[in-house]
Write a protein that holds these residues in place. Structure first.
Motif, PDB file in Angstrom:
ATOM      1  N   ALA A   1       7.411   2.281   7.596  1.00 55.47           N
ATOM      2  CA  ALA A   1       8.282   3.456   7.657  1.00 55.47           C
ATOM      3  C   ALA A   1       7.535   4.605   8.320  1.00 55.47           C
ATOM      4  O   ALA A   1       6.306   4.710   8.213  1.00 55.47           O
ATOM      5  CB  ALA A   1       8.734   3.865   6.261  1.00 55.47           C
ATOM      6  N   GLU A   2       8.303   5.441   9.024  1.00 56.52           N
ATOM      7  CA  GLU A   2       7.736   6.634   9.653  1.00 56.52           C
ATOM      8  C   GLU A   2       8.710   7.788   9.456  1.00 56.52           C
ATOM      9  O   GLU A   2       9.918   7.624   9.630  1.00 56.52           O
ATOM     10  CB  GLU A   2       7.492   6.389  11.144  1.00 56.52           C
ATOM     11  N   TYR A   3       8.168   8.950   9.101  1.00 55.81           N
ATOM     12  CA  TYR A   3       8.990  10.151   8.907  1.00 55.81           C
ATOM     13  C   TYR A   3       8.358  11.291   9.693  1.00 55.81           C
ATOM     14  O   TYR A   3       7.147  11.542   9.577  1.00 55.81           O
ATOM     15  CB  TYR A   3       9.075  10.504   7.422  1.00 55.81           C
ATOM     16  N   ARG A   4       9.170  11.979  10.473  1.00 56.94           N
ATOM     17  CA  ARG A   4       8.674  13.033  11.350  1.00 56.94           C
ATOM     18  C   ARG A   4       9.112  14.417  10.876  1.00 56.94           C
ATOM     19  O   ARG A   4      10.269  14.621  10.521  1.00 56.94           O
ATOM     20  CB  ARG A   4       9.153  12.802  12.781  1.00 56.94           C
ATOM     21  N   ILE A   5       8.172  15.328  10.875  1.00 57.81           N
ATOM     22  CA  ILE A   5       8.415  16.740  10.584  1.00 57.81           C
ATOM     23  C   ILE A   5       7.874  17.534  11.768  1.00 57.81           C
ATOM     24  O   ILE A   5       6.677  17.815  11.849  1.00 57.81           O
ATOM     25  CB  ILE A   5       7.730  17.173   9.283  1.00 57.81           C
ATOM     26  N   LYS A   6       8.752  17.829  12.726  1.00 61.58           N
ATOM     27  CA  LYS A   6       8.349  18.467  13.974  1.00 61.58           C
ATOM     28  C   LYS A   6       7.273  17.625  14.660  1.00 61.58           C
ATOM     29  O   LYS A   6       7.495  16.483  14.983  1.00 61.58           O
ATOM     30  CB  LYS A   6       7.911  19.904  13.715  1.00 61.58           C
ATOM     31  N   GLN A   7       6.081  18.183  14.861  1.00 63.02           N
ATOM     32  CA  GLN A   7       5.033  17.430  15.558  1.00 63.02           C
ATOM     33  C   GLN A   7       4.278  16.450  14.644  1.00 63.02           C
ATOM     34  O   GLN A   7       3.473  15.664  15.102  1.00 63.02           O
ATOM     35  CB  GLN A   7       4.012  18.391  16.188  1.00 63.02           C
ATOM     36  N   LEU A   8       4.539  16.527  13.355  1.00 63.18           N
ATOM     37  CA  LEU A   8       3.800  15.730  12.381  1.00 63.18           C
ATOM     38  C   LEU A   8       4.559  14.456  12.039  1.00 63.18           C
ATOM     39  O   LEU A   8       5.776  14.486  11.829  1.00 63.18           O
ATOM     40  CB  LEU A   8       3.568  16.551  11.112  1.00 63.18           C
ATOM     41  N   SER A   9       3.841  13.336  11.960  1.00 64.52           N
ATOM     42  CA  SER A   9       4.435  12.054  11.580  1.00 64.52           C
ATOM     43  C   SER A   9       3.683  11.492  10.373  1.00 64.52           C
ATOM     44  O   SER A   9       2.442  11.464  10.359  1.00 64.52           O
ATOM     45  CB  SER A   9       4.353  11.044  12.728  1.00 64.52           C
ATOM     46  N   LEU A  10       4.439  11.056   9.382  1.00 65.53           N
ATOM     47  CA  LEU A  10       3.883  10.423   8.186  1.00 65.53           C
ATOM     48  C   LEU A  10       4.298   8.958   8.167  1.00 65.53           C
ATOM     49  O   LEU A  10       5.471   8.640   8.426  1.00 65.53           O
ATOM     50  CB  LEU A  10       4.382  11.134   6.925  1.00 65.53           C
ATOM     51  N   ARG A  11       3.365   8.066   7.830  1.00 75.12           N
ATOM     52  CA  ARG A  11       3.643   6.629   7.918  1.00 75.12           C
ATOM     53  C   ARG A  11       3.148   5.904   6.676  1.00 75.12           C
ATOM     54  O   ARG A  11       2.176   6.320   6.035  1.00 75.12           O
ATOM     55  CB  ARG A  11       2.984   6.032   9.166  1.00 75.12           C
ATOM     56  N   ALA A  12       3.790   4.772   6.379  1.00 72.83           N
ATOM     57  CA  ALA A  12       3.376   3.920   5.268  1.00 72.83           C
ATOM     58  C   ALA A  12       3.862   2.503   5.542  1.00 72.83           C
ATOM     59  O   ALA A  12       4.823   2.298   6.295  1.00 72.83           O
ATOM     60  CB  ALA A  12       3.921   4.434   3.937  1.00 72.83           C
ATOM     61  N   GLY A  13       3.206   1.531   4.920  1.00 69.22           N
ATOM     62  CA  GLY A  13       3.609   0.145   5.128  1.00 69.22           C
ATOM     63  C   GLY A  13       3.045  -0.785   4.074  1.00 69.22           C
ATOM     64  O   GLY A  13       2.161  -0.424   3.296  1.00 69.22           O
ATOM     65  N   TYR A  14       3.593  -1.990   4.063  1.00 68.56           N
ATOM     66  CA  TYR A  14       3.152  -3.048   3.141  1.00 68.56           C
ATOM     67  C   TYR A  14       3.227  -4.373   3.878  1.00 68.56           C
ATOM     68  O   TYR A  14       4.135  -4.599   4.693  1.00 68.56           O
ATOM     69  CB  TYR A  14       4.043  -3.103   1.896  1.00 68.56           C
ATOM     70  N   ARG A  15       2.288  -5.263   3.574  1.00 69.65           N
ATOM     71  CA  ARG A  15       2.343  -6.604   4.162  1.00 69.65           C
ATOM     72  C   ARG A  15       1.911  -7.644   3.141  1.00 69.65           C
ATOM     73  O   ARG A  15       1.082  -7.387   2.264  1.00 69.65           O
ATOM     74  CB  ARG A  15       1.465  -6.717   5.411  1.00 69.65           C
ATOM     75  N   TYR A  16       2.502  -8.823   3.286  1.00 68.96           N
ATOM     76  CA  TYR A  16       2.170  -9.962   2.440  1.00 68.96           C
ATOM     77  C   TYR A  16       2.065 -11.193   3.341  1.00 68.96           C
ATOM     78  O   TYR A  16       2.977 -11.481   4.120  1.00 68.96           O
ATOM     79  CB  TYR A  16       3.243 -10.182   1.380  1.00 68.96           C
ATOM     80  N   GLU A  17       0.937 -11.899   3.238  1.00 70.44           N
ATOM     81  CA  GLU A  17       0.724 -13.111   4.030  1.00 70.44           C
ATOM     82  C   GLU A  17       0.450 -14.283   3.104  1.00 70.44           C
ATOM     83  O   GLU A  17      -0.421 -14.207   2.232  1.00 70.44           O
ATOM     84  CB  GLU A  17      -0.467 -12.932   4.986  1.00 70.44           C
ATOM     85  N   GLU A  18       1.200 -15.347   3.293  1.00 73.86           N
ATOM     86  CA  GLU A  18       0.958 -16.562   2.521  1.00 73.86           C
ATOM     87  C   GLU A  18      -0.312 -17.246   3.000  1.00 73.86           C
ATOM     88  O   GLU A  18      -0.716 -17.120   4.157  1.00 73.86           O
ATOM     89  CB  GLU A  18       2.144 -17.520   2.657  1.00 73.86           C
ATOM     90  N   SER A  19      -0.932 -17.991   2.103  1.00 74.46           N
ATOM     91  CA  SER A  19      -2.103 -18.781   2.464  1.00 74.46           C
ATOM     92  C   SER A  19      -1.728 -19.841   3.491  1.00 74.46           C
ATOM     93  O   SER A  19      -0.641 -20.420   3.421  1.00 74.46           O
ATOM     94  CB  SER A  19      -2.675 -19.469   1.221  1.00 74.46           C
ATOM     95  N   PRO A  20      -2.605 -20.105   4.452  1.00 71.60           N
ATOM     96  CA  PRO A  20      -2.314 -21.195   5.400  1.00 71.60           C
ATOM     97  C   PRO A  20      -2.444 -22.580   4.764  1.00 71.60           C
ATOM     98  O   PRO A  20      -2.067 -23.569   5.390  1.00 71.60           O
ATOM     99  CB  PRO A  20      -3.364 -20.989   6.501  1.00 71.60           C
TER     100      PRO A  20
END
Length: 506
Positions: free
Chosen positions: A420-439
């Motif tokens: 996700a990304e949220y912008r406030i004028k010139q400023l951008s705030l970001r966050a994320g999550y990831r999950y990877e299964e074992s091979p």
């Protein structure tokens, strides 16, 4: 001075083929099939969930069609700090090891060619390139504990008494042969013999060689592993926007890898007699290097101005690699040599052995993506990837057994990334999550991965500065010796990475 012996040119024998098979295990192949979350700070801050977003140099390595979303010529360079904290468990004993490293992990540029004819099918096309360090191999781990089952003698006896149907190595070879003229398997026996890890057997009905290490059942062992290097990729991109809503792209990728592993295994066999084996240390260095090729195809379609979806395919990667190996052994064994009063024994061939090239085919990958853009305020995106690791295989001759192991132990694995990304004028705030299964079908060898990210960016108009933090954790099994030793440590690895990127639009 170290002597470099090119085995492929000097010896063409069954022994050399067996050496390659011994060195190149299933676990080694998996090392070059797995990638990590790298790239620009914006990409990392959103956990890499940018397959349908585009407009970022790292995003185009997931879906090459994303390059056509750029509106201006652009260039980005990224610097990362890696911190790895490993917690090892070996027979109930816990140890921690911490390591830091810095790397210029990404640099690239995109060039946009607009078509001013609004009626044209091709509204614009782009040409670009991007280098990324797909996986950093810099790592440190330390394990120690009291092994109640196996001594290091099991490693050397396996080779001395014969692997498979090849039979035991002759005592004449151990006493008179030159180390550099032996196959890899026989070299392992030669090393153990010169350190007095085993002796010739006296029972005509028993094994040819028996352990010289006291069978106390309590072996204090330490293992230190230090790795370095990287798995890098340069993507050459072509993408185009067709009409208003369709974006297509292709990447041609050049891969290269450079992996160095140094291990030191130490054992105190708990011998209190004052004579016989008291200590033994076995050092190994492996250097693997080479390159390969793959390609990506991708498409992004804008269903509305807010909602878009993408699909991308990455072909199998054909990696041609070569190994260089050096070994050293030392022991403290009073009264082991009946012909001298020496107690300290060191055998260092001071030789680096360079083996034949071999090829690994890494599996293909599919990625489906979707994103919802809230005007100029921000966006939500998700990527879902499938990769069938059981298709990993050695393409060189003589790897049938290892390939069977790869196909039977590896599995189809999925990865999900949300950003996700949220912008406030010139400023951008970001966050994320990831999950990877074992091979792997079971997570004992390598466990599932969980990770979270966050980031911030500030636009100066024609340039932008981005900062991202990423955290992930995964457990894996660490082999105590290169091969032929049954016991391993369990490592819980926690990674904390910081990335700083600078982007300029022209």
């Amino acid at each position: 001075m170290k002597r470099y012996l090119l085995f492929a040119a000097c010896l063409v024998s069954t022994g050399i083929m067996q050496a390659q098979q011994t060195l190149n295990t299933a676990e080694n192949a998996v090392r070059y099939t797995t990638d990590n979350l790298t790239g620009t700070a914006r990409f990392r801050g959103m956990s890499g969930a940018m397959g349908a977003v585009g407009g970022d140099l790292s995003a185009m390595t997931i879906n090459p069609a994303g390059a056509a979303i750029f509106n201006y010529n652009s260039g980005t360079a990224s610097l990362s700090s890696y911190n790895v904290n490993n917690k090892s468990n070996y027979f109930g004993n816990t140890e921690k090891e911490n390591y830091n490293n810095f790397d210029l992990n990404q640099i690239g540029a995109i060039f946009v060619f607009n078509n001013n004819n609004e009626a044209a099918t091709v509204r614009k096309f782009t040409l670009g390139f991007n280098y990324e360090n797909n996986n950093s191999f810099y790592n440190r781990s330390f394990s120690r504990g009291v092994n109640t089952r196996n001594s290091i003698d099991q490693y050397f006896l396996r080779y001395a008494n014969g692997v498979g149907n090849e039979g035991a190595i002759s005592l004449n070879t151990l006493n008179n042969a030159y180390f550099e003229n032996l196959s890899y398997n026989d070299q392992q026996a030669y090393l153990g013999y010169n350190a007095y890890a085993f002796n010739p057997g006296t029972d005509p009905n028993g094994p040819a060689y028996v352990s010289n290490i006291p069978q106390t059942g309590n072996y204090y062992q330490e293992n230190y592993t230090a790795t370095s290097g990287f798995n890098g990729k340069v993507a050459f991109n072509f993408a185009a926007q067709l009409k208003e809503r369709l974006y297509l792209g292709i990447n041609l990728n050049a891969h290269f890898t450079d992996y160095i592993e140094n291990t030191t295994f130490y054992e105190d066999p708990n011998n209190t007699s004052g004579a016989g084996m008291q200590e033994i240390q076995f050092d190994n260095q492996r250097y693997t290097y080479g390159g390969g090729f793959s390609f990506n195809l991708g498409a992004i379609y804008k269903f509305t101005e807010a909602f878009r979806a993408g699909i991308a395919y990455e072909s199998p990667t054909w990696m041609t690699l070569r190994n260089e190996v050096s070994q050293r052994i030392a022991s403290y064994c009073p009264e082991c040599d009946q012909n001298s009063t020496a107690s300290n024994f060191v055998f260092d061939p001071a030789t680096v052995f360079v083996y034949d090239r071999y090829t690994i085919k890494n599996p293909a990958k599919w990625t489906a993506s979707a994103a919802y853009v809230f005007g100029k305020s921000g966006l939500l995106s998700v990527d879902y990837t499938l990769k069938d690791y059981s298709n990993t295989e050695y393409k060189s001759h003589g790897y049938g057994t290892i390939n069977d192991q790869l196909s039977s132990t590896l599995d189809l694995a999925s990865t999900i990334r949300v950003g996700a990304e949220y912008r406030i004028k010139q400023l951008s705030l970001r966050a994320g999550y990831r999950y990877e299964e074992s091979p792997y079908k079971t997570s004992r060898t390598i466990g599932d991965l969980n990770g979270a990210t966050g980031g911030i960016g500030y636009s100066f108009g024609i340039s932008r500065l981005d900062l991202a933090y990423s955290w992930y954790q995964r457990s894996y099994q660490s082999q105590m010796l290169p091969t032929a030793f049954p016991d391993s440590a369990r490592i819980k690895s926690t990674n904390n990475n910081i990335t700083l990127s600078y982007t300029i639009d022209l």
